[in-house]
Structures are given as structure tokens and as C-alpha cells.
Design an enzyme around this catalytic site. Structure first.
Site, PDB file in Angstrom:
ATOM      1  N   CYS A  42       0.697  -1.435   0.130  1.00  0.00           N
ATOM      2  CA  CYS A  42       0.016  -0.017  -0.011  1.00  0.00           C
ATOM      3  C   CYS A  42       0.571   1.786   0.028  1.00  0.00           C
ATOM      4  O   CYS A  42       1.551   0.907   0.644  1.00  0.00           O
ATOM      5  CB  CYS A  42      -0.816  -0.167   1.763  1.00  0.00           C
ATOM      6  SG  CYS A  42      -2.432   1.272   1.295  1.00  0.00           S
ATOM      7  N   ASP A  44       0.631   3.968   1.581  1.00  0.00           N
ATOM      8  CA  ASP A  44       0.301   4.363   2.851  1.00  0.00           C
ATOM      9  C   ASP A  44       2.134   5.120   3.907  1.00  0.00           C
ATOM     10  O   ASP A  44       2.683   3.703   3.225  1.00  0.00           O
ATOM     11  CB  ASP A  44      -0.212   3.268   4.081  1.00  0.00           C
ATOM     12  CG  ASP A  44      -0.914   4.059   5.225  1.00  0.00           C
ATOM     13  OD1 ASP A  44       0.284   4.734   5.653  1.00  0.00           O
ATOM     14  OD2 ASP A  44      -1.889   4.454   5.683  1.00  0.00           O
ATOM     15  N   ARG A  46       2.857   4.678   6.303  1.00  0.00           N
ATOM     16  CA  ARG A  46       3.656   3.674   7.544  1.00  0.00           C
ATOM     17  C   ARG A  46       3.737   2.796   7.418  1.00  0.00           C
ATOM     18  O   ARG A  46       4.495   1.890   8.028  1.00  0.00           O
ATOM     19  CB  ARG A  46       2.391   4.347   8.560  1.00  0.00           C
ATOM     20  CG  ARG A  46       1.590   5.284   8.988  1.00  0.00           C
ATOM     21  CD  ARG A  46       0.361   5.699   9.730  1.00  0.00           C
ATOM     22  NE  ARG A  46      -0.546   4.661   9.070  1.00  0.00           N
ATOM     23  CZ  ARG A  46      -1.856   4.959   8.740  1.00  0.00           C
ATOM     24  NH1 ARG A  46      -2.329   5.446  10.373  1.00  0.00           N
ATOM     25  NH2 ARG A  46      -3.041   4.754   8.444  1.00  0.00           N
ATOM     26  N   HIS A  98      -1.824  -4.062   5.145  1.00  0.00           N
ATOM     27  CA  HIS A  98      -2.000  -3.676   6.481  1.00  0.00           C
ATOM     28  C   HIS A  98      -3.187  -3.100   6.905  1.00  0.00           C
ATOM     29  O   HIS A  98      -4.162  -2.677   6.657  1.00  0.00           O
ATOM     30  CB  HIS A  98      -1.240  -2.154   6.658  1.00  0.00           C
ATOM     31  CG  HIS A  98      -1.518  -1.018   5.956  1.00  0.00           C
ATOM     32  ND1 HIS A  98      -2.265  -0.109   6.853  1.00  0.00           N
ATOM     33  CD2 HIS A  98      -2.352  -0.084   4.821  1.00  0.00           C
ATOM     34  CE1 HIS A  98      -2.442   1.345   5.902  1.00  0.00           C
ATOM     35  NE2 HIS A  98      -2.823   0.527   4.407  1.00  0.00           N
ATOM     36  N   CYS A 101      -5.864  -0.534   6.972  1.00  0.00           N
ATOM     37  CA  CYS A 101      -5.765   0.760   5.559  1.00  0.00           C
ATOM     38  C   CYS A 101      -6.979   1.243   5.332  1.00  0.00           C
ATOM     39  O   CYS A 101      -8.194   1.295   5.183  1.00  0.00           O
ATOM     40  CB  CYS A 101      -5.949  -0.496   4.696  1.00  0.00           C
ATOM     41  SG  CYS A 101      -5.758   0.104   2.622  1.00  0.00           S
TER      42      CYS A 101
HETATM   43 CO    CO Z   1      -3.637   1.157   3.173  1.00  0.00          CO
END
Ligand code: CO
Length: 203
Positions: A42, A44, A46, A98, A101
Site C-alpha cells: 500500500c 500508506d 506508514r 496492512h 488501511c
Molecule cells: Co493502505
């Protein structure tokens, strides 16, 4: 002074510290890359691939998009998979989702976010396929379970891709893994959906 100068400063310090520890690091890497892993994760912020598995530059070939989706008409991800499998000859393709998400959560709701709604449709399709199981869960658990189910679906999509099927037909031992990362504690979990041959692709 440019507004992002501090990033260039940070980069200079990083490059210097790497060279201090390993003077040949950059000259060695500049000659070729030979990663064993393709990471499909992803976007993302993080969930940075190399950081989570503590691997330096040169070890992981990476593709990231919102909610780690593998779409059979997406030339971007297909090109990445082809290059990784046929040229770099990676041994493992890791689809890593994750918990928590945002893309998956958005796909589970009714709110519209504009263009991205079209991308999230792919996740809505996975959710519809597992509606009975998901409907039995409380809201928070439903999203986390959907994060897992999404990874499993994308593992299947990788395994069904023409590139991976051709690789297996040619005797390649590349395997496809489904993992999920917990942002809350930094720990990766194997969803145990590894496939390593065409006969193992679930339909
Ligand atoms: Co995500």
C-alpha cells in the site's frame, strides 16, 4: 533558500553515513540490482517496504498503490511484475496489506471520494464476494478482516497473471506470498496463502 533544503541535507548525511560503514556500497549497487523480492504494498506512508523488513537499497523491488491492488488491466503493476520476474528473476513476490488501511475502509463505506472511487471498486468487488462472512463481524473487525481478504484476493490475482503463469510453465520457482502489517505494533503476519505453482491457484 529552497523550502525542501532540509531533505537534501538529510540525504547528504545519510549517503555519508552509509559510505562510512561500507565505502563500496554505492559503487557496488550502481553496477546492477539483484533483488530476491518483489514487494507489492500500500502507498500508506506508514508502510515503507524496506524499513519493515530491515533491508537496505538493492534488496527489494517495490510497487505500491492505494490498498495494494493488483488489477489485470493495470499496465503499471503488470509491467513491474514482468520486469521483476523475467529480468530480475525475483524468487518471491510479496503482497503486503496492512490493518487499518484507509483505502479498504473507504471501499467499505458509501462516501464518495471522486476519481479514486473507481480504483476502490476492485476492493468493493472482493467485499461483495465475502459479504456473508463480513456481515457477521463488528465494524472495526470487518475492516481488518477485509484488509486480510483483500491481500488474499490480490495474491490470487498475481498468481493468475499471464507473467507468473508463464514463469511457472517454464519451471520458475517464484512464489507468491500474502502478508499483513500491523501499524499499531510494527509486526508483520504471514497469512499463509503462499502459492508456488499454477496448480495451486485457487479459483
Ligand atoms: Co493502505
Amino acid at each position: 533558500m529552497k523550502r525542501l533544503d532540509y531533505l537534501f541535507e538529510a540525504n547528504k548525511a545519510w549517503a555519508t553515513s552509509v559510505k562510512e560503514r561500507d565505502p563500496e556500497f554505492f559503487s557496488r549497487l550502481s553496477k546492477q540490482q539483484a533483488p530476491d523480492y518483489l514487494w507489492i504494498g500500500c502507498s500508506d506512508s506508514r508502510v515503507p517496504a524496506n524499513t519493515l523488513v530491515d533491508l537496505p537499497p538493492g534488496e527489494v523491488f517495490v510497487h505500491r498503490n492505494i490498498a495494494n491492488v493488483v488489477v489485470h488491466t493495470d499496465l503499471n503493476v503488470l509491467s513491474v511484475i514482468q520486469y521483476a520476474v523475467e529480468v530480475l528473476k525475483v524468487k518471491h513476490i510479496i503482497v503486503c496489506g496492512h490493518y487499518g488501511c484507509g483505502g479498504v475502509a473507504a471501499a467499505m463505506g458509501d462516501e464518495s471520494f471522486g476519481l479514486i472511487d473507481n480504483w476502490l471498486r476492485h476492493i468493493k468487488d472482493v467485499a461483495r464476494f465475502h459479504k456473508d462472512e463480513l456481515d457477521k463481524l463488528p465494524h472495526a473487525e470487518r475492516i481488518d478482516r477485509m484488509c486480510e481478504l483483500n491481500v488474499m484476493a490480490q495474491v490470487n490475482n498475481v498468481a493468475e497473471s499471464s507473467v507468473v503463469k508463464a514463469a511457472w510453465a517454464n519451471g520458475s520457482d517464484v512464489s507468491v506470498h500474502g502478508w499483513i502489517y500491523d501499524i499499531g505494533n510494527g509486526v508483520l503476519k504471514d497469512l499463509n496463502v503462499c502459492v508456488s505453482g499454477q496448480c495451486e491457484v485457487s479459483r
